[in-house]
Design an enzyme around this catalytic site. Structure first.
Site, PDB file in Angstrom:
ATOM      1  N   THR A  93     -42.359   9.473 -18.582  1.00 46.78           N
ATOM      2  CA  THR A  93     -41.614   8.796 -17.510  1.00 46.78           C
ATOM      3  C   THR A  93     -40.340   8.140 -18.026  1.00 46.78           C
ATOM      4  O   THR A  93     -39.280   8.243 -17.402  1.00 46.78           O
ATOM      5  CB  THR A  93     -42.512   7.716 -16.854  1.00 46.78           C
ATOM      6  OG1 THR A  93     -43.742   8.329 -16.491  1.00 46.78           O
ATOM      7  CG2 THR A  93     -41.868   7.123 -15.625  1.00 46.78           C
ATOM      8  N   HIS A 117     -39.331  13.728 -10.466  1.00 46.60           N
ATOM      9  CA  HIS A 117     -40.699  13.263 -10.236  1.00 46.60           C
ATOM     10  C   HIS A 117     -41.629  14.462 -10.369  1.00 46.60           C
ATOM     11  O   HIS A 117     -41.262  15.577 -10.020  1.00 46.60           O
ATOM     12  CB  HIS A 117     -40.806  12.688  -8.822  1.00 46.60           C
ATOM     13  CG  HIS A 117     -42.220  12.498  -8.366  1.00 46.60           C
ATOM     14  ND1 HIS A 117     -42.990  11.439  -8.755  1.00 46.60           N
ATOM     15  CD2 HIS A 117     -43.023  13.277  -7.576  1.00 46.60           C
ATOM     16  CE1 HIS A 117     -44.201  11.543  -8.213  1.00 46.60           C
ATOM     17  NE2 HIS A 117     -44.232  12.650  -7.495  1.00 46.60           N
TER      18      HIS A 117
END
Ligand code: CMP
Length: 141
Positions: A93, A117
């Site tokens: 992330t 994402h």
């Protein structure tokens, strides 16, 4: 290994920096099949709903403002073990921690403004795909 699907969002900054063509190319070259794809701009309340699971996190407001700030490209991708294989392909992330050569390493700006994402489970992949796409917008080919 069985084919499954995952949901990706190419985030606002990636599009503003004109990285979306390169990202889509890498997605295809790495064996993910595009089953559905479109450009959308979420309202703030849609972004809040999409990221509802994070509503009590300190980054929720920044994240939802960022995700509704300009258009994104959303897509359903199919591959063997798609959720896990896509997460490995995009990297951690935080772009500073993403493995070299991954999408978030190459195209990410910061943890909130990372490049893309990817769904974190099969259950969420289904929910997220249903959030953006009707049946008519999905293709088998
Ligand atoms: P994404 O894969 O879109 O799913 C949730 C998002 O929350 C994540 O990418 C990041 O952009 C953001 N996020 C996760 N953890 C943090 C954090 N510690 N600080 C800021 N943003 C975060």
């Amino acid at each position: 290994m069985a084919n499954t699907t995952t949901l990706t969002i190419i985030k606002p900054k990636s599009i503003q920096k004109n990285f979306h063509g390169a990202i889509i190319n890498e997605i295809l070259e790495n064996g993910f099949k595009i089953k559905a794809m479109k450009m959308v701009q979420m309202t703030n309340s849609q972004a809040e709903k999409f990221y509802e699971v994070h509503h009590d996190k300190p980054f929720y407001k920044d994240l939802t403002e960022f995700m509704s700030s300009s258009p994104v490209i959303v897509a359903i991708l199919e591959a063997p073990n798609a959720v896990e294989s896509f997460r490995e392909f995009i990297g951690a992330t935080n772009p500073d921690k993403a493995a070299e050569g991954t999408i978030r390493d190459k195209f990410g700006s910061s943890i909130t403004q990372n490049a893309v994402h990817g769904s974190d489970s099969n259950e969420n992949a289904t929910k997220e795909a249903d959030f953006f796409f009707s049946k008519l917008e999905r293709f088998n080919y």
